[in-house]
Design an enzyme around this catalytic site. Structure first.
Site, PDB file in Angstrom:
ATOM      1  N   GLY A  17     -86.825 -56.961 -45.607  1.00 32.41           N
ATOM      2  CA  GLY A  17     -85.461 -57.459 -45.456  1.00 32.41           C
ATOM      3  C   GLY A  17     -85.139 -58.247 -46.713  1.00 32.41           C
ATOM      4  N   GLY A  19     -83.164 -60.685 -47.719  1.00 34.25           N
ATOM      5  CA  GLY A  19     -83.126 -62.156 -47.745  1.00 34.25           C
ATOM      6  C   GLY A  19     -84.523 -62.746 -47.653  1.00 34.25           C
ATOM      7  N   ARG A  59     -90.630 -54.190 -54.969  1.00 34.44           N
ATOM      8  CA  ARG A  59     -89.656 -53.274 -54.368  1.00 34.44           C
ATOM      9  C   ARG A  59     -88.438 -53.230 -55.295  1.00 34.44           C
ATOM     10  NH1 ARG A  59     -88.782 -53.332 -48.084  1.00 34.44           N
ATOM     11  NH2 ARG A  59     -88.296 -51.157 -48.554  1.00 34.44           N
ATOM     12  N   CYS A 125     -80.615 -50.590 -39.013  1.00 32.21           N
ATOM     13  CA  CYS A 125     -81.729 -51.302 -39.633  1.00 32.21           C
ATOM     14  C   CYS A 125     -81.905 -52.676 -39.013  1.00 32.21           C
ATOM     15  CB  CYS A 125     -81.604 -51.388 -41.156  1.00 32.21           C
ATOM     16  SG  CYS A 125     -83.197 -51.797 -41.930  1.00 32.21           S
ATOM     17  N   ASP A 194     -78.902 -54.587 -49.278  1.00 30.71           N
ATOM     18  CA  ASP A 194     -79.971 -54.891 -50.242  1.00 30.71           C
ATOM     19  C   ASP A 194     -79.376 -55.171 -51.605  1.00 30.71           C
ATOM     20  OD1 ASP A 194     -81.627 -53.449 -48.085  1.00 30.71           O
ATOM     21  OD2 ASP A 194     -83.080 -54.337 -49.450  1.00 30.71           O
ATOM     22  N   ASN A 204     -77.993 -50.083 -48.866  1.00 26.64           N
ATOM     23  CA  ASN A 204     -78.676 -50.589 -47.667  1.00 26.64           C
ATOM     24  C   ASN A 204     -79.578 -49.479 -47.125  1.00 26.64           C
ATOM     25  OD1 ASN A 204     -79.031 -52.786 -45.731  1.00 26.64           O
ATOM     26  ND2 ASN A 204     -77.976 -51.484 -44.262  1.00 26.64           N
ATOM     27  N   LYS A 230     -77.126 -61.134 -53.286  1.00 23.36           N
ATOM     28  CA  LYS A 230     -77.408 -59.696 -53.159  1.00 23.36           C
ATOM     29  C   LYS A 230     -76.472 -58.870 -54.042  1.00 23.36           C
ATOM     30  CE  LYS A 230     -79.451 -60.107 -48.644  1.00 23.36           C
ATOM     31  NZ  LYS A 230     -79.155 -60.071 -47.213  1.00 23.36           N
TER      32      LYS A 230
HETATM   33  C1  RUB Z   1     -84.034 -53.696 -44.895  1.00 22.16           C
HETATM   34  C2  RUB Z   1     -82.577 -53.439 -44.949  1.00 22.16           C
HETATM   35  C3  RUB Z   1     -81.675 -54.557 -44.496  1.00 22.16           C
HETATM   36  C4  RUB Z   1     -81.261 -55.386 -45.723  1.00 22.16           C
HETATM   37  C5  RUB Z   1     -80.535 -56.647 -45.318  1.00 22.16           C
HETATM   38  O1  RUB Z   1     -84.793 -52.654 -45.451  1.00 22.16           O
HETATM   39  O2  RUB Z   1     -82.100 -52.406 -45.397  1.00 22.16           O
HETATM   40  O3  RUB Z   1     -80.524 -54.043 -43.891  1.00 22.16           O
HETATM   41  O4  RUB Z   1     -82.399 -55.732 -46.465  1.00 22.16           O
HETATM   42  O5  RUB Z   1     -81.391 -57.456 -44.552  1.00 22.16           O
HETATM   43  P1  RUB Z   1     -86.407 -52.793 -45.454  1.00 22.16           P
HETATM   44  P2  RUB Z   1     -81.241 -59.058 -44.492  1.00 22.16           P
HETATM   45  O6  RUB Z   1     -86.836 -52.898 -44.037  1.00 22.16           O
HETATM   46  O7  RUB Z   1     -86.872 -51.529 -46.107  1.00 22.16           O
HETATM   47  O8  RUB Z   1     -86.753 -54.018 -46.266  1.00 22.16           O
HETATM   48  O9  RUB Z   1     -79.854 -59.327 -44.009  1.00 22.16           O
HETATM   49  O10 RUB Z   1     -82.300 -59.480 -43.511  1.00 22.16           O
HETATM   50  O11 RUB Z   1     -81.481 -59.586 -45.874  1.00 22.16           O
END
Ligand code: RUB
Length: 320
Positions: A17, A19, A59, A125, A194, A204, A230
């Protein structure tokens, strides 16, 4: 946790994720600085640069990662002593982590205002920023229902339905390919990001662009919850966001793949949703139309086009 261990956990997706990845990287740089035994500023800076490089390489898509690392590392080369350099890293890392947590809370507050009583929301997701908006609306007393996708091949949807269940929110769990079948029952799509490019495209989890396309077709609004870190400054100079392609084994077991010599498994982890399929991006600074992404990059990230020109000149050996 130091940089090496954190980098491993980000790579293996134990930490995932955008964040969370950014906060983990900031925390790792902080710990690296505190644990460093370097006695000269150049050695300290070198150790920190290597740690930063290791983290950024884990990543390639989540822009939150290089942005966080850039914020924590900026000014390290101007410190006169190791003590001063270390204190700077710790202070900036702590500030980033605090402001990131605050941004997620603020986005939840702003995003929740766009959710009405009785709304059926679809999410894809597992995004803490997107789920924050949904959970805040529920806590504010609005009666809502959610459709959550499975998210092949990583199954991030399993984390999402657990979070929604624990918050007491009525949730429907569907396979990714069922999105279009249910879109006519949905009032609003909320996803995370992302990366957000200067022209308002959102990168994303793979499948997000299909979700947004299907929402566009059904005239369902798409809201993206994304902290300002982001947004991708280097897209101003035309740099493209790299889409991570993960191991084939995540999609098809190796023992089966071995029996299919003519088959190649493709496993991109993210896709790009163009701005035309997005109605609003909710940042901690407020909700904006995607076309205003440049303003966020300039005003809140503090990246100016001039800065890129300067760095390009330096890279080309024309500067300094
Ligand atoms: C995670 C993903 C999430 C964004 C936003 O992909 O696509 O939608 O990262 O998440 P992965 P957040 O599982 O491959 O890391 O709002 O928690 O930053």
């Amino acid at each position: 946790m130091f940089a090496t261990e954190t980098a491993e956990k980000i790579k293996s997706m134990e930490i995932r994720g955008a964040g969370r990845i950014a906060r983990a990287a900031a925390g790792a740089l902080r710990n690296q600085a505190l644990g460093s035994t370097a006695t000269r500023t150049a050695a300290f800076a070198g150790e920190m640069e290597r740690a930063a490089g290791l983290l950024v390489a884990t990543r390639p898509t989540a822009v939150s990662l290089p942005n966080a690392v850039h914020m924590v590392m900026s000014g390290i080369d101007r410190a006169k002593t190791v003590k001063e350099a270390r204190a700077g890293v710790v202070q900036r890392a702590d500030a980033f982590i605090r402001s990131s947590q605050h941004a997620v809370e603020k986005i939840a507050e702003i995003g929740a205002r766009h959710i009405r009583d009785g709304d059926i929301i679809l999410t894809h997701c597992n995004s803490e920023a997107a789920l924050g908006c949904i959970i805040k609306a529920h806590r504010d007393g609005r009666e809502i229902e959610v459709f959550a996708t499975e998210v092949r091949p990583g199954n991030q949807g399993h984390i999402t339905i657990r979070t929604l269940n624990d918050a007491g929110i009525k949730t429907n769990f569907i396979v990714d390919s069922a999105v279009r079948s249910f879109m006519h029952d949905v009032d609003l799509v909320i996803i995370g990001a992302d990366a957000v490019t200067v022209n308002g495209a959102v990168v994303n989890k793979i499948g997000s662009s299909q979700v947004a396309h299907s929402a566009h077709e059904a005239r369902v609004n798409v809201l993206v919850a994304a902290e300002t870190y982001k947004f991708a400054p280097r897209t101003i100079i035309g740099e493209l966001i790299r889409i991570e392609e993960r191991a084939a084994g995540e999609v098809l077991p190796d023992e089966i793949a071995r029996t299919l010599p003519h088959v190649t498994v493709r496993n991109p982890a993210f896709d790009v949703t163009p701005a035309e399929f997005i109605d609003m991006i909710v940042t901690e600074q407020g909700a904006i139309p995607p076309q205003m992404a440049y303003v966020i990059i300039r005003e809140y990230l503090g990246w100016e086009i001039g800065e890129f020109h300067k760095s390009l000149e330096i890279n080309n050996g024309q500067g300094e």
